[in-house]
Design a protein around this motif. Sequence first.
Motif, PDB file in Angstrom:
ATOM      1  N   ILE A 386      -2.164  -5.133  19.698  1.00 15.27           N
ATOM      2  CA  ILE A 386      -2.138  -6.135  18.240  1.00 15.27           C
ATOM      3  C   ILE A 386      -3.193  -6.311  17.438  1.00 15.27           C
ATOM      4  O   ILE A 386      -3.365  -6.607  16.295  1.00 15.27           O
ATOM      5  N   GLY A 387      -4.352  -6.217  18.119  1.00  9.29           N
ATOM      6  CA  GLY A 387      -5.717  -6.726  16.788  1.00  9.29           C
ATOM      7  C   GLY A 387      -5.674  -5.618  16.252  1.00  9.29           C
ATOM      8  O   GLY A 387      -5.929  -5.668  14.721  1.00  9.29           O
ATOM      9  N   ALA A 388      -5.710  -4.845  16.612  1.00  6.69           N
ATOM     10  CA  ALA A 388      -6.109  -3.526  15.509  1.00  6.69           C
ATOM     11  C   ALA A 388      -4.761  -3.370  14.650  1.00  6.69           C
ATOM     12  O   ALA A 388      -5.260  -2.865  13.692  1.00  6.69           O
ATOM     13  N   TYR A 389      -3.434  -3.150  15.668  1.00  2.74           N
ATOM     14  CA  TYR A 389      -2.505  -2.574  14.498  1.00  2.74           C
ATOM     15  C   TYR A 389      -2.666  -3.805  13.348  1.00  2.74           C
ATOM     16  O   TYR A 389      -2.114  -3.458  11.997  1.00  2.74           O
ATOM     17  N   THR A 390      -3.184  -5.039  13.542  1.00  4.68           N
ATOM     18  CA  THR A 390      -2.748  -6.391  12.479  1.00  4.68           C
ATOM     19  C   THR A 390      -4.411  -5.999  11.588  1.00  4.68           C
ATOM     20  O   THR A 390      -3.706  -6.202  10.331  1.00  4.68           O
ATOM     21  N   SER A 391      -4.674  -5.731  11.951  1.00  5.56           N
ATOM     22  CA  SER A 391      -5.696  -4.687  10.926  1.00  5.56           C
ATOM     23  C   SER A 391      -5.798  -4.011  10.168  1.00  5.56           C
ATOM     24  O   SER A 391      -6.178  -3.712   9.081  1.00  5.56           O
ATOM     25  N   PHE A 392      -4.637  -3.725  10.748  1.00  2.00           N
ATOM     26  CA  PHE A 392      -4.594  -1.971  10.171  1.00  2.00           C
ATOM     27  C   PHE A 392      -3.238  -2.429   8.757  1.00  2.00           C
ATOM     28  O   PHE A 392      -3.797  -1.835   8.007  1.00  2.00           O
ATOM     29  N   VAL A 393      -2.931  -3.264   9.385  1.00  2.00           N
ATOM     30  CA  VAL A 393      -2.081  -4.040   8.365  1.00  2.00           C
ATOM     31  C   VAL A 393      -2.121  -4.554   7.196  1.00  2.00           C
ATOM     32  O   VAL A 393      -1.869  -4.085   5.542  1.00  2.00           O
ATOM     33  N   GLN A 394      -3.960  -5.136   7.378  1.00  2.00           N
ATOM     34  CA  GLN A 394      -4.572  -5.748   6.386  1.00  2.00           C
ATOM     35  C   GLN A 394      -4.922  -4.683   5.184  1.00  2.00           C
ATOM     36  O   GLN A 394      -5.549  -5.696   4.584  1.00  2.00           O
ATOM     37  N   VAL A 395      -5.510  -4.266   6.165  1.00  2.00           N
ATOM     38  CA  VAL A 395      -7.006  -3.462   5.496  1.00  2.00           C
ATOM     39  C   VAL A 395      -5.941  -2.462   4.396  1.00  2.00           C
ATOM     40  O   VAL A 395      -6.552  -1.668   3.414  1.00  2.00           O
ATOM     41  N   TYR A 396      -5.024  -2.288   4.908  1.00  3.84           N
ATOM     42  CA  TYR A 396      -3.822  -2.170   3.858  1.00  3.84           C
ATOM     43  C   TYR A 396      -4.113  -2.340   2.300  1.00  3.84           C
ATOM     44  O   TYR A 396      -4.005  -2.835   1.008  1.00  3.84           O
ATOM     45  N   LEU A 397      -3.224  -4.183   2.584  1.00  2.00           N
ATOM     46  CA  LEU A 397      -3.307  -4.788   1.632  1.00  2.00           C
ATOM     47  C   LEU A 397      -4.534  -4.590   0.702  1.00  2.00           C
ATOM     48  O   LEU A 397      -4.573  -5.084  -0.134  1.00  2.00           O
ATOM     49  N   PHE A 398      -6.016  -5.067   1.672  1.00  2.00           N
ATOM     50  CA  PHE A 398      -7.438  -5.208   1.403  1.00  2.00           C
ATOM     51  C   PHE A 398      -7.469  -3.903   0.305  1.00  2.00           C
ATOM     52  O   PHE A 398      -8.122  -4.416  -0.724  1.00  2.00           O
ATOM     53  N   THR A 399      -7.356  -2.760   1.034  1.00  5.60           N
ATOM     54  CA  THR A 399      -8.138  -2.094  -0.428  1.00  5.60           C
ATOM     55  C   THR A 399      -7.251  -1.170  -0.969  1.00  5.60           C
ATOM     56  O   THR A 399      -7.488  -1.360  -2.051  1.00  5.60           O
ATOM     57  N   SER A 400      -5.930  -2.632  -0.996  1.00  2.00           N
ATOM     58  CA  SER A 400      -4.738  -1.921  -2.280  1.00  2.00           C
ATOM     59  C   SER A 400      -4.839  -2.923  -3.757  1.00  2.00           C
ATOM     60  O   SER A 400      -4.736  -2.656  -4.665  1.00  2.00           O
ATOM     61  N   GLU A 401      -5.554  -4.353  -3.058  1.00  2.00           N
ATOM     62  CA  GLU A 401      -6.060  -5.066  -3.926  1.00  2.00           C
ATOM     63  C   GLU A 401      -7.286  -5.038  -4.606  1.00  2.00           C
ATOM     64  O   GLU A 401      -7.948  -5.422  -5.287  1.00  2.00           O
ATOM     65  N   VAL A 402      -8.872  -4.565  -3.588  1.00  2.00           N
ATOM     66  CA  VAL A 402      -9.951  -3.883  -4.433  1.00  2.00           C
ATOM     67  C   VAL A 402      -9.519  -2.842  -5.306  1.00  2.00           C
ATOM     68  O   VAL A 402     -10.432  -3.258  -6.258  1.00  2.00           O
ATOM     69  N   PHE A 403      -8.901  -2.657  -5.006  1.00  2.00           N
ATOM     70  CA  PHE A 403      -8.731  -0.381  -6.514  1.00  2.00           C
ATOM     71  C   PHE A 403      -7.656  -1.303  -7.450  1.00  2.00           C
ATOM     72  O   PHE A 403      -6.774  -1.851  -6.639  1.00  2.00           O
ATOM     73  N   PRO A 404      -8.163  -0.249  -8.611  1.00  2.00           N
ATOM     74  CA  PRO A 404      -6.726  -1.125  -9.948  1.00  2.00           C
ATOM     75  C   PRO A 404      -6.081  -0.313  -9.532  1.00  2.00           C
ATOM     76  O   PRO A 404      -6.470   1.130  -8.832  1.00  2.00           O
ATOM     77  N   THR A 405      -5.048  -0.280 -10.383  1.00  6.10           N
ATOM     78  CA  THR A 405      -3.245   0.691 -10.631  1.00  6.10           C
ATOM     79  C   THR A 405      -3.894   1.948 -10.764  1.00  6.10           C
ATOM     80  O   THR A 405      -2.857   2.778 -10.435  1.00  6.10           O
ATOM     81  N   VAL A 406      -5.198   2.636 -11.621  1.00  2.85           N
ATOM     82  CA  VAL A 406      -5.004   3.538 -12.225  1.00  2.85           C
ATOM     83  C   VAL A 406      -5.326   4.195 -10.971  1.00  2.85           C
ATOM     84  O   VAL A 406      -5.229   5.981 -10.928  1.00  2.85           O
ATOM     85  N   ILE A 407      -6.622   4.056 -10.040  1.00  5.42           N
ATOM     86  CA  ILE A 407      -6.257   4.702  -8.745  1.00  5.42           C
ATOM     87  C   ILE A 407      -6.345   3.829  -7.723  1.00  5.42           C
ATOM     88  O   ILE A 407      -7.210   4.837  -6.721  1.00  5.42           O
TER      89      ILE A 407
END
Length: 489
Positions: A386-407
């Motif tokens: 559960i810990g590994a899965y929920t961190s994976f889910v959040q890393v997707y969102l975190f990464t998509s927010e850190v980087f801009p649309t163009v890349i």
Amino acid sequence: MSTEDGIEKIVGRFGKYQTWILFLISIGRLPTEFQLNIVVFLLPGVEYQCLDSDVNATNHCPCENPKYDQSSIASSVVTEWNLICDRVSLASLAQSIMQIGILTGSLIFGYVSDRYGRKLAVLLSLFLEAAFVAMSGLVPEFWMFLVCRFLIGAAVGGTMLCGYVLFIELCGKSFRPYVIGLHEISFILGYLLLPIIAYFVRDWRNLQLVTSVPWLMVIVYYWLIPESPRWMITVGKRKEAITLLEFIAKKNNRPTENIEHIVDEMEKETMRENQKPASYADLYKTPNIRFYTIVTAFIWMFCSHTFFGVNQYIGRLQGNIYLNVILSAVSLTPGLILVVFATLYLKRKVSVVTSFSVAAVSLLVFIFIPSNMESLTLTFAIIGLIGAYTSFVQVYLFTSEVFPTVIRNTALGFASMFGRFGGFIAPFVVNLGIEWVSILIFSGVAFAAASLCYLLPETKDIILLNSIEQTESQNENIKAPTNSTNDNK
């Protein structure tokens, strides 16, 4: 920069049209979800009686004439090609080769998505995923199965990244915390359905066909799935973006009078720099983007290593394999609900670090539980999952927010590439043969991932940035004011 999300002003935070797209992507992704977890049924640990002329023992090596226990699984890749004794490393390779495929697919489809559009990347990856899985159930040789596993992984890499990015770009800023929960419905559903299907379809070839052939129908998605309006604006397709946004606004019963003005404002903000087609070189040209790229790459590698390692390890625990997998799937549901609340009310770094820490600590506790306490062993293994899965889910969102649309897709693809290195190594760590060493490694890398998260900027409540210039200029202070009245529009 404006604190308002132009796309949200036009189509709303989440309406009927986004619900329809979520449904389509969730259904289309089921073969991907099956393949992420099916390894426990394709390549299980097996018991056998060696019937060589000079031997009559259980699990004896070397063995030329094994008689396999077929009480749980009638036929698997292991039993068909005798992946035991000196061939057991081939079983690990068959598990890991899909991770190399995901690595390749993440790079290819990430580039295709940023260069040619989200829609093309999503359609290709969904269709090819079903086709390659079906092909793997028909091949006569083991090496052909390995090739298919690689190709399956390549398509998985595309569906995991591109479908997520398309969906998150169709939603408003204020709805993003819910997106990670809604988007993972297909994973939970696939994880839950798989052991039920596998219970009734115990031949591995038939299992591959049943979990793929019906999904070849995703070819009709060409007429059902839209392009991302954010991507259209970023690459200068103003007219197409306006037409699409008007269509979505009407579907969501939203006004259409000011769409052109809003798009013009977004385009001006985005095009202050001369936008060129995205490339992986863009991830290293500027200091902030370069730093974020390196940090997220290692976070993904450690995260993937922990999740896939624990996931495969659960399939080897004592007890009924079908029941163990079902319990694992059911247990992830409350974890996903907790993620949504954490994303809503906690800072990104706090929630991600907490998930990694839960995984690491529970695995440490797991080491000290006596092996004869099967229920307690399974409980802490599931907590670690559960810990590994929920961190994976959040890393997707975190990464998509850190980087801009163009890349954005390019960055996710690059990070996912490193994630595949972690996933590739995981089966070999599981098969080390010394349980406490394997678990200690998984726990250690989870702690390392938690530490690296502190190096990234806080992204809760930000407007998705569109250009590299915006990301560089915002630095750490990219959070939109939470007390702004605009946030509630």
